[in-house]
Design a protein around this motif. Sequence first.
Motif, PDB file in Angstrom:
ATOM      1  N   SER A   6      52.390  26.121  32.128  1.00 53.73           N
ATOM      2  CA  SER A   6      52.739  25.939  33.538  1.00 53.73           C
ATOM      3  C   SER A   6      52.707  27.309  34.196  1.00 53.73           C
ATOM      4  O   SER A   6      53.456  28.214  33.792  1.00 53.73           O
ATOM      5  CB  SER A   6      54.131  25.329  33.675  1.00 53.73           C
ATOM      6  OG  SER A   6      54.118  24.011  33.158  1.00 53.73           O
ATOM      7  N   VAL A   8      52.046  29.736  38.004  1.00 56.29           N
ATOM      8  CA  VAL A   8      52.103  29.790  39.459  1.00 56.29           C
ATOM      9  C   VAL A   8      51.105  30.827  39.957  1.00 56.29           C
ATOM     10  O   VAL A   8      50.773  31.779  39.239  1.00 56.29           O
ATOM     11  CB  VAL A   8      53.521  30.152  39.957  1.00 56.29           C
ATOM     12  CG1 VAL A   8      54.459  28.979  39.814  1.00 56.29           C
ATOM     13  CG2 VAL A   8      54.080  31.366  39.242  1.00 56.29           C
ATOM     14  N   PRO A  47      59.294  27.158  40.297  1.00 55.31           N
ATOM     15  CA  PRO A  47      58.032  27.813  40.651  1.00 55.31           C
ATOM     16  C   PRO A  47      58.223  28.958  41.656  1.00 55.31           C
ATOM     17  O   PRO A  47      57.600  30.012  41.525  1.00 55.31           O
ATOM     18  CB  PRO A  47      57.193  26.669  41.238  1.00 55.31           C
ATOM     19  CG  PRO A  47      57.699  25.452  40.520  1.00 55.31           C
ATOM     20  CD  PRO A  47      59.181  25.694  40.389  1.00 55.31           C
ATOM     21  N   ILE A  68      54.657  24.938  48.581  1.00 62.84           N
ATOM     22  CA  ILE A  68      53.609  24.652  47.601  1.00 62.84           C
ATOM     23  C   ILE A  68      52.346  24.272  48.369  1.00 62.84           C
ATOM     24  O   ILE A  68      52.382  23.405  49.252  1.00 62.84           O
ATOM     25  CB  ILE A  68      54.046  23.546  46.627  1.00 62.84           C
ATOM     26  CG1 ILE A  68      55.179  24.084  45.739  1.00 62.84           C
ATOM     27  CG2 ILE A  68      52.863  23.057  45.790  1.00 62.84           C
ATOM     28  CD1 ILE A  68      55.771  23.081  44.786  1.00 62.84           C
ATOM     29  N   THR A  71      48.868  21.694  43.723  1.00 59.16           N
ATOM     30  CA  THR A  71      49.076  21.669  42.272  1.00 59.16           C
ATOM     31  C   THR A  71      47.797  21.104  41.663  1.00 59.16           C
ATOM     32  O   THR A  71      47.192  20.183  42.217  1.00 59.16           O
ATOM     33  CB  THR A  71      50.293  20.811  41.868  1.00 59.16           C
ATOM     34  OG1 THR A  71      50.123  19.506  42.391  1.00 59.16           O
ATOM     35  CG2 THR A  71      51.586  21.409  42.381  1.00 59.16           C
ATOM     36  N   SER A  72      47.373  21.697  40.557  1.00 60.48           N
ATOM     37  CA  SER A  72      46.146  21.252  39.912  1.00 60.48           C
ATOM     38  C   SER A  72      46.267  21.418  38.399  1.00 60.48           C
ATOM     39  O   SER A  72      47.176  22.087  37.908  1.00 60.48           O
ATOM     40  CB  SER A  72      44.940  22.033  40.451  1.00 60.48           C
ATOM     41  OG  SER A  72      45.101  23.412  40.227  1.00 60.48           O
ATOM     42  N   HIS A  73      45.329  20.811  37.691  1.00 65.03           N
ATOM     43  CA  HIS A  73      45.310  20.864  36.225  1.00 65.03           C
ATOM     44  C   HIS A  73      43.901  21.242  35.794  1.00 65.03           C
ATOM     45  O   HIS A  73      42.913  20.770  36.372  1.00 65.03           O
ATOM     46  CB  HIS A  73      45.688  19.494  35.648  1.00 65.03           C
ATOM     47  CG  HIS A  73      45.647  19.448  34.160  1.00 65.03           C
ATOM     48  ND1 HIS A  73      46.727  19.814  33.382  1.00 65.03           N
ATOM     49  CD2 HIS A  73      44.665  19.097  33.298  1.00 65.03           C
ATOM     50  CE1 HIS A  73      46.393  19.691  32.102  1.00 65.03           C
ATOM     51  NE2 HIS A  73      45.148  19.264  32.026  1.00 65.03           N
ATOM     52  N   ASP A  82      48.588  23.892  34.033  1.00 60.68           N
ATOM     53  CA  ASP A  82      49.128  23.199  35.203  1.00 60.68           C
ATOM     54  C   ASP A  82      49.442  24.306  36.196  1.00 60.68           C
ATOM     55  O   ASP A  82      50.350  25.120  35.967  1.00 60.68           O
ATOM     56  CB  ASP A  82      50.402  22.422  34.853  1.00 60.68           C
ATOM     57  CG  ASP A  82      50.096  21.127  34.115  1.00 60.68           C
ATOM     58  OD1 ASP A  82      48.986  20.585  34.300  1.00 60.68           O
ATOM     59  OD2 ASP A  82      50.961  20.660  33.364  1.00 60.68           O
ATOM     60  N   LEU A  83      48.664  24.367  37.276  1.00 57.55           N
ATOM     61  CA  LEU A  83      48.768  25.469  38.236  1.00 57.55           C
ATOM     62  C   LEU A  83      49.435  25.004  39.524  1.00 57.55           C
ATOM     63  O   LEU A  83      49.031  23.993  40.108  1.00 57.55           O
ATOM     64  CB  LEU A  83      47.373  26.009  38.555  1.00 57.55           C
ATOM     65  CG  LEU A  83      47.283  27.116  39.599  1.00 57.55           C
ATOM     66  CD1 LEU A  83      47.883  28.399  39.073  1.00 57.55           C
ATOM     67  CD2 LEU A  83      45.841  27.352  40.002  1.00 57.55           C
ATOM     68  N   THR A  84      50.446  25.751  39.944  1.00 50.50           N
ATOM     69  CA  THR A  84      51.090  25.519  41.226  1.00 50.50           C
ATOM     70  C   THR A  84      50.780  26.718  42.113  1.00 50.50           C
ATOM     71  O   THR A  84      51.250  27.831  41.838  1.00 50.50           O
ATOM     72  CB  THR A  84      52.625  25.359  41.059  1.00 50.50           C
ATOM     73  OG1 THR A  84      52.880  24.279  40.156  1.00 50.50           O
ATOM     74  CG2 THR A  84      53.295  25.078  42.395  1.00 50.50           C
ATOM     75  N   THR A 123      41.984  25.478  44.024  1.00 54.78           N
ATOM     76  CA  THR A 123      42.718  26.151  45.103  1.00 54.78           C
ATOM     77  C   THR A 123      41.743  26.791  46.078  1.00 54.78           C
ATOM     78  O   THR A 123      41.910  26.692  47.300  1.00 54.78           O
ATOM     79  CB  THR A 123      43.684  27.198  44.521  1.00 54.78           C
ATOM     80  OG1 THR A 123      44.567  26.546  43.601  1.00 54.78           O
ATOM     81  CG2 THR A 123      44.510  27.859  45.615  1.00 54.78           C
TER      82      THR A 123
END
Length: 132
Positions: A6, A8, A47, A68, A71-73, A82-84, A123
Amino acid sequence: MRKTLSVVAAILENENKEILCALRSPKMSIPNHWEFPGGKIQDGETPAEAIEREIREELKCSIEANEIFLTSHHDYDTFSIDLTAIRCKLVEGFPTAQEHSKLIWLKRENLDSLKWAPADVATVEQLIKEQL
């Protein structure tokens, strides 16, 4: 089973509407690819807390996490992310590369000119769409 990290990433925009992009150094995993600066979320961190800490450590400046953005994977060969991505505001200091090879400020419409780390592509695409 692959490990999922996980992480950020900071979407930092300056007064000229340019976004901060960081080049991963040859010593980092996924070397010589661009990313939005950030890092792993530690146990017990939100986050927002993670991105503020990571930017303080990595770029030697202070930011404030606002909202935010996305959010992506992404699945790599040996692990997943898992990117926030979080919109942030520069509060104090100026970003200075500590671990990255280079930092640049780039207009949204030029973001796709860089070779991005695969986890950051969603993103980038969303930032460019937002411009239209």
